[in-house]
Design an enzyme around this catalytic site. Structure first.
Site, short mmCIF file in Angstrom:
data_model
loop_
_atom_site.label_atom_id
_atom_site.label_comp_id
_atom_site.label_asym_id
_atom_site.label_seq_id
_atom_site.Cartn_x
_atom_site.Cartn_y
_atom_site.Cartn_z
N LYS A 67 0.88 -1.18 0.00
CA LYS A 67 0.00 0.00 0.00
C LYS A 67 0.91 1.22 0.00
O LYS A 67 1.81 1.33 0.83
CB LYS A 67 -0.90 0.01 1.23
N ARG A 111 -10.60 -2.27 6.96
CA ARG A 111 -9.68 -3.29 7.49
C ARG A 111 -9.29 -2.95 8.92
O ARG A 111 -9.01 -3.84 9.72
CB ARG A 111 -8.49 -3.53 6.57
N SER A 199 -6.21 10.17 17.99
CA SER A 199 -4.83 10.44 17.53
C SER A 199 -4.04 11.12 18.64
O SER A 199 -3.16 11.93 18.38
CB SER A 199 -4.87 11.31 16.27
N THR A 221 -3.23 4.26 18.15
CA THR A 221 -1.78 4.46 18.22
C THR A 221 -1.08 3.64 17.14
O THR A 221 -0.99 2.43 17.23
CB THR A 221 -1.26 4.10 19.62
N LYS A 226 2.57 8.41 19.85
CA LYS A 226 1.14 8.44 20.18
C LYS A 226 0.85 7.54 21.38
O LYS A 226 1.56 6.55 21.60
CB LYS A 226 0.29 7.96 18.99
N GLY A 292 -3.90 -2.72 18.28
CA GLY A 292 -4.06 -2.82 16.82
C GLY A 292 -3.24 -1.74 16.13
O GLY A 292 -3.62 -0.58 16.09
P1 NAD Z 1 -9.43 11.97 13.11
O1 NAD Z 1 -8.43 13.07 12.96
O2 NAD Z 1 -10.61 11.96 12.21
O3 NAD Z 1 -9.99 11.94 14.62
C1 NAD Z 1 -9.09 12.04 15.70
C2 NAD Z 1 -9.79 11.70 16.99
O4 NAD Z 1 -8.82 11.77 18.05
C3 NAD Z 1 -10.91 12.68 17.38
O5 NAD Z 1 -11.93 11.96 18.04
C4 NAD Z 1 -10.22 13.61 18.37
O6 NAD Z 1 -11.12 14.20 19.29
C5 NAD Z 1 -9.29 12.64 19.07
N1 NAD Z 1 -8.15 13.28 19.72
C6 NAD Z 1 -7.16 13.97 19.12
N2 NAD Z 1 -6.28 14.39 20.04
C7 NAD Z 1 -6.72 13.96 21.25
C8 NAD Z 1 -6.25 14.09 22.58
N3 NAD Z 1 -5.13 14.74 22.84
N4 NAD Z 1 -6.94 13.50 23.57
C9 NAD Z 1 -8.08 12.82 23.30
N5 NAD Z 1 -8.59 12.68 22.06
C10 NAD Z 1 -7.91 13.24 21.04
O7 NAD Z 1 -8.60 10.63 12.99
P2 NAD Z 1 -9.09 9.17 12.52
O8 NAD Z 1 -8.95 9.08 11.04
O9 NAD Z 1 -10.40 8.85 13.16
O10 NAD Z 1 -7.93 8.26 13.15
C11 NAD Z 1 -7.81 8.11 14.54
C12 NAD Z 1 -6.47 7.47 14.85
O11 NAD Z 1 -6.43 6.15 14.31
C13 NAD Z 1 -5.27 8.19 14.27
O12 NAD Z 1 -4.23 8.20 15.22
C14 NAD Z 1 -4.89 7.34 13.08
O13 NAD Z 1 -3.52 7.47 12.72
C15 NAD Z 1 -5.22 5.96 13.64
N6 NAD Z 1 -5.38 4.89 12.65
C16 NAD Z 1 -4.98 3.65 13.03
C17 NAD Z 1 -5.11 2.60 12.14
C18 NAD Z 1 -4.68 1.22 12.56
O14 NAD Z 1 -4.65 0.32 11.72
N7 NAD Z 1 -4.41 0.99 13.81
C19 NAD Z 1 -5.68 2.80 10.87
C20 NAD Z 1 -6.13 4.07 10.54
C21 NAD Z 1 -5.98 5.12 11.44
#
Ligand code: NAD
Length: 321
Positions: A67, A111, A199, A221, A226, A292
């Site tokens: 990817k 996924r 995030s 995370t 993070k 995850g």
């Molecule tokens: P987003 O930017 O749409 O939403 C971020 C969320 O985090 C919001 O609910 C916000 O309020 C919250 N947030 C941000 N800073 C915060 C803090 N200091 N304290 C508490 N809450 C806080 O992001 P998203 O697209 O929903 O992604 C969320 C997270 O998941 C990101 O870190 C992203 O990188 C991660 N992610 C992980 C995977 C995986 O496979 N594990 C896949 C995709 C995304």
């Protein structure tokens, strides 16, 4: 070579197909039949963008590819495009020739939701009835929809830094016929399952907010630095992950391991539970925590499933290459 554009993925890919693809590839990873390659992630020095590659080879499923993509923070403001952009490329493992190019944006959300669902299916108590959600960003509604299918949940409770954003989760819960409540973090003590998808770079959920018997899927995370939950929680929990190498470097466990609170060898790959080589949850009071981190093989498995479906439905575009 087949092309499956982003615009057709929503009609093609089901949560069930994503779940099956991710469950199978986690099993193959734990059996040593599939491996992820080292992740490349670089700041471009252009448009403030982060760009990189996640690749791997699943010898069990015979899926090879990568990817490519990342995060362009100004896309939405300047161009009306979503900030996360990715594309999956698949190759014939026998010859190295390209076989498919697949839109990866929606697939990433599906996924990721599938991964936490797999953890809930295999690790949550069978009688789990209250689902807790921490975070209400782009990924959260996907997480909630998928989690709701894993147990007959009777209530969804949720917390977000900005409570107004919780309305998107309320809509999903109520569509599924499940009552929804916004709660303070202390309210999470009622939850049997908690999905964290923020995030954040500092812990939000503390050990005192979690009751015995809870299963946590910590999904936010995925980068060094993070952190969503207090390290004390990892000491109290049995920790599972998609891939140990990512868990200790970019996952939720990075902090507890770096501080010497838990050992890398304490962390169990969820594929071992799927394969029956690890018992998983062994008591109703045990806290289980799935870290995850998001592996490239999840993307490849989901993309491969989409290509099969697109070809079967006559939607895939064939090109001479
Ligand atoms: P987003 O930017 O749409 O939403 C971020 C969320 O985090 C919001 O609910 C916000 O309020 C919250 N947030 C941000 N800073 C915060 C803090 N200091 N304290 C508490 N809450 C806080 O992001 P998203 O697209 O929903 O992604 C969320 C997270 O998941 C990101 O870190 C992203 O990188 C991660 N992610 C992980 C995977 C995986 O496979 N594990 C896949 C995709 C995304």
């Amino acid at each position: 070579m087949w092309i499956v554009p982003e615009r057709v993925i929503a009609d093609l890919m089901t949560r069930e197909a994503a779940f099956d693809a991710v469950e199978q590839v986690f099993a193959a990873m734990a059996a040593g039949a599939a491996r992820n390659f080292p992740v490349v992630r670089e700041a471009l020095g252009h448009e403030d963008a982060l760009y990189g590659f996640k690749g791997g080879f699943d010898g069990a499923g015979q899926v090879l590819g990568l990817k490519a993509g990342g995060y362009w923070p100004h896309n939405m403001d300047r161009r009306g495009l979503i900030n996360h952009q990715s594309t999956v490329f698949l190759f014939d493992p026998d010859t190295g020739q390209p076989t498919a190019m697949v839109g990866g944006n929606l697939l990433t959300a599906l996924r990721t939701a599938a991964a936490s669902s797999v953890s809930i299916r295999h690790l949550a108590r069978p009688d789990a009835r209250v689902l807790g959600m921490i975070g209400a960003g782009h990924q959260a509604t996907f997480q909630l929809r998928a989690a709701l299918e894993q147990r007959p949940f009777e209530k969804v409770i949720a917390w977000n830094r900005s409570a107004t954003r919780l309305d998107s989760l309320r809509v999903v819960a109520e569509e599924a016929g499940v009552p929804f409540e916004s709660v303070p973090l202390e309210g999470m003590r009622e939850a049997d399952v908690i999905v964290t998808i923020t995030s954040s770079f500092a812990p939000t959920l503390m050990a005192e907010h979690v009751s015995p018997g809870c299963h946590l899927a910590c999904m936010g995370t995925d980068t060094k630095g993070k952190q969503e939950v207090e390290t004390a929680l990892l000491m109290r929990a049995t920790v599972f992950t998609d891939e140990v190498a990512q868990s200790v470097t970019i996952g939720e466990a990075q902090h507890a391991v770096a501080q010497g609170l838990i050992a890398q060898t304490d962390i169990i790959e969820i594929g071992a539970v799927i394969n029956g080589t690890h018992p998983g949850r062994v008591s109703d009071t045990q806290i289980t925590l799935f870290d995850g981190t998001g592996v490239g093989l999840q993307d490849l498995a989901a993309a491969s499933a989409v290509v099969d479906r697109a070809i079967a439905q006559g939607i895939a575009i064939e090109v001479e290459f």
